[in-house]
Design a protein around this motif. Structure first.
Motif, PDB file in Angstrom:
ATOM      1  N   UNK A 290       0.841  -1.202   0.000  1.00  0.00           N
ATOM      2  CA  UNK A 290       0.000   0.000   0.000  1.00  0.00           C
ATOM      3  C   UNK A 290       0.881   1.258   0.000  1.00  0.00           C
ATOM      4  N   UNK A 291       0.663   2.111  -1.013  1.00  0.00           N
ATOM      5  CA  UNK A 291       1.527   3.257  -1.275  1.00  0.00           C
ATOM      6  C   UNK A 291       2.018   4.038  -0.072  1.00  0.00           C
ATOM      7  N   UNK A 292       1.112   4.610   0.730  1.00  0.00           N
ATOM      8  CA  UNK A 292       1.569   5.440   1.858  1.00  0.00           C
ATOM      9  C   UNK A 292       2.395   4.663   2.895  1.00  0.00           C
ATOM     10  N   UNK A 293       2.313   3.340   2.917  1.00  0.00           N
ATOM     11  CA  UNK A 293       3.142   2.564   3.839  1.00  0.00           C
ATOM     12  C   UNK A 293       4.425   2.144   3.132  1.00  0.00           C
TER      13      UNK A 293
ATOM     14  N   UNK B 231     -10.077  -1.153  -3.068  1.00  0.00           N
ATOM     15  CA  UNK B 231      -8.907  -0.281  -3.083  1.00  0.00           C
ATOM     16  C   UNK B 231      -8.784   0.376  -4.462  1.00  0.00           C
ATOM     17  N   UNK B 264      -3.942   6.964  -2.071  1.00  0.00           N
ATOM     18  CA  UNK B 264      -2.836   6.622  -2.955  1.00  0.00           C
ATOM     19  C   UNK B 264      -2.863   7.518  -4.208  1.00  0.00           C
ATOM     20  N   UNK B 267      -1.782  11.063  -3.265  1.00  0.00           N
ATOM     21  CA  UNK B 267      -0.333  11.162  -3.091  1.00  0.00           C
ATOM     22  C   UNK B 267       0.364  11.173  -4.463  1.00  0.00           C
ATOM     23  N   UNK B 290      -4.866   3.018  12.504  1.00  0.00           N
ATOM     24  CA  UNK B 290      -3.417   2.839  12.440  1.00  0.00           C
ATOM     25  C   UNK B 290      -2.721   4.189  12.267  1.00  0.00           C
ATOM     26  N   UNK B 292       0.082   5.896  11.207  1.00  0.00           N
ATOM     27  CA  UNK B 292       0.535   6.574   9.986  1.00  0.00           C
ATOM     28  C   UNK B 292      -0.604   6.840   8.991  1.00  0.00           C
TER      29      UNK B 292
END
Lengths: 357, 357
Positions: A290-293, B231, B264, B267, B290, B292
């Motif tokens: 997953x992009x942001x992670x 997603x 995503x 970003x 979570x 972040x």
């Protein structure tokens, strides 16, 4: 007012509708010899027209329920969803239905769930990362064809599918050491039972980490926080490592969920990933990608593991006395944005939130 | 060499060991009248000593399998894990075992899975967010006690547990409007079937969004991307919204997984959350909380939904003719770091990656 439940269609109704004997219907249902193609077609038509569903309980008494029971330790670990995809895809064209038993936490809950699956006459079991004793696993496997996923060690009663966890840990250490890291710490799942220390993937990863550190001349830098393979275990493990006198520049978490917990603790400490500290997970679950992670993680190919497990359990149902098979898959490393070369001087402990020395 | 499977302990062995008749053992097993406490104790002792496990298939022919089948549309949506926790916790002290049927994708796969559960004589079904037709759901519910989770509309054959999705969508719009947003867009799950448009949570959320926008005097700002609750659906939906002439300053995604996909795309477009654009999800899954990610999200309390579903299905097994019950829960909003007041001038489209106007 709700209507009462309609009477269930029986084999007698089917026979009457098809104008054949109940024995003939039974033969067709059992796929037995002596049922001609014409008879099959006639019976199948009656079945379709009446919406007859042969009871699986009745079939169970004849020997098969066409059910594969899959025990999953944790629905929240997305890696297990990959394994399950592999199992269901592999079984897709067969008559077998997969039923999952969820929520096993510890040996006792696991025993209850496995008993429940045996009680329901499942044809075969796939046990994912079981924590049961070896004796117990052998007892289960002697009573039902069983495949164990994610547990090392020899077995004479069940087949197994594992990832080479020692090799996986070495991939991580080599990647980090190649980037220039020396203070590479590890968060492991606390384990004391000697059999599990030999067989569980977590223990193998910790051993693989130690071996690889030694092989890279970093024996003195070995640094382990012993918590659990959970989000909280990662959080607590990272907090512990960050508070030690020599803060690590990289953390190898034993599973992706652990890495996520570690990332949370690192962010809370005001540190940046990967500038201040690199993080690596294990499982390459959907979360890691997953992009942001964007977590660097060891890829075990859960789908491939699941497909192998399904193939083996079907083979074992067909021949319960065949020799056991052990499939060991080779992991790879998915490198993403949580790992980078250490910044010069990052080993100095100035940024640590609460230095104890 | 693997040992052959040991012979299964039968009711005859138990009777012999306890020195009572098989009828007496059978009575105790069926919890029937006429078995004295002394007899019960004697038989129970023999059962324990021999490790006898009554076959659930045999029990199935007597009427009960003590199995609740739960159909889950998607193992990767962590909100469903919350519902399941609620179900297993509620059933914790009973004799019922939960078995999950995974991997339903569309009406056909769903029909196959439901048939498989009925075939296995499950005592009751909990269907989570089913997409089957109303007729089909009624047919299923007439044959097995059924509780449907996450589907609105009246029903006379099954109980249902829903979240007030219209109220949930209003919570989101009000929160964003209170922060000063006007251009609030929505990513919905594309739906054309008229029954589903009336009953599915996704359609209710889209309706709730429209109603709330009108109630806040923002009817002209209603802007919807119609993709899917996945997603990828979130990613594609956000890309579409970002390329429109008047870029939104806030996106309400219909589910957390959708929000993650949207994040995503945001970003990738070089925009920052929440400075350039606010994002809200729905489900308040573990992912939203979570650190972040820290996604503002509507909390449906999946555990409470699951606990209610389990209670209702047990009640319905006990009394199949009782009136149907509909439980509707009230959602709340978990505000986190993905929402903030819009920056002045953010509605100007200069930061958009590929302005079409």
């Amino acid at each position: 007012m709700p209507k009462p439940a309609p009477r269930r269609i029986t084999i007698i109704d089917v026979a009457r509708h098809a104008q054949v004997s109940t024995t003939a219907v039974s033969k067709v249902l059992r796929n037995a010899y002596g049922a001609s193609p014409a008879m099959r077609a006639k019976v199948q038509q009656a079945i379709d027209e009446l919406g007859f569903r042969p009871s699986a309980a009745a079939r169970g008494l004849r020997g098969q329920t066409y059910t594969i029971g899959v025990m999953l330790p944790d629905l929240r670990n997305l890696f297990f969803a990959d394994i399950l995809d592999g199992i269901t895809t592999q079984l897709g064209d067969t008559d077998y239905q997969v039923l999952l038993a969820p929520g096993c936490n510890g040996e006792q809950a696991e025993a209850r769930v496995i008993d429940a699956m045996i009680d329901r006459s499942m044809d075969g079991l796939v046990l994912i990362a079981p924590v049961s004793s070896k004796t117990r696993l052998n007892t289960v496997a002697r009573s039902v064809p069983t495949v164990v996923v994610g547990r090392h060690g020899s077995a004479t009663t069940y087949d197994s599918v594992t990832d080479d966890d020692v090799a996986g840990a070495a991939l991580v250490v080599d990647h980090l050491a190649d980037l220039g890291h020396r203070r590479i710490a590890h968060i492991e799942h606390h384990e004391t039972d000697p059999v599990r220390l030999a067989e569980m993937p977590n223990a193998q990863r910790a051993n693989g980490y130690r071996d690889a550190m030694r092989a890279r001349g970093l024996a003195d830098e070995i640094d382990i926080a012993s918590t659990s393979y959970t989000h909280h275990g990662g959080y607590a493990g990272a907090k512990e490592l960050l508070s030690r006198p020599h803060r690590p520049t990289a953390i190898f978490a034993g599973a992706d969920v652990v890495a996520l917990g570690a990332m949370e603790a690192i962010a809370e400490a005001g540190l940046t990933i990967p500038d201040d500290i690199s993080v690596v997970g294990y499982d390459n679950s959907a979360l890691a990608a997953f992009g942001p992670i964007s977590l660097t993680s060891v890829d075990q190919d859960g789908r491939e593991m699941g497909a192998n497990a399904a193939r083996l359990v079907i083979d074992r149902i067909a021949d319960r006395t065949r020799r056991t098979v052990q499939v060991k898959l080779t992991p790879s490393l998915a490198v993403r944005r949580t790992t980078a070369a250490p910044v010069q001087g990052a080993e100095v402990n100035s940024a640590s939130p609460a230095p104890t020395e």
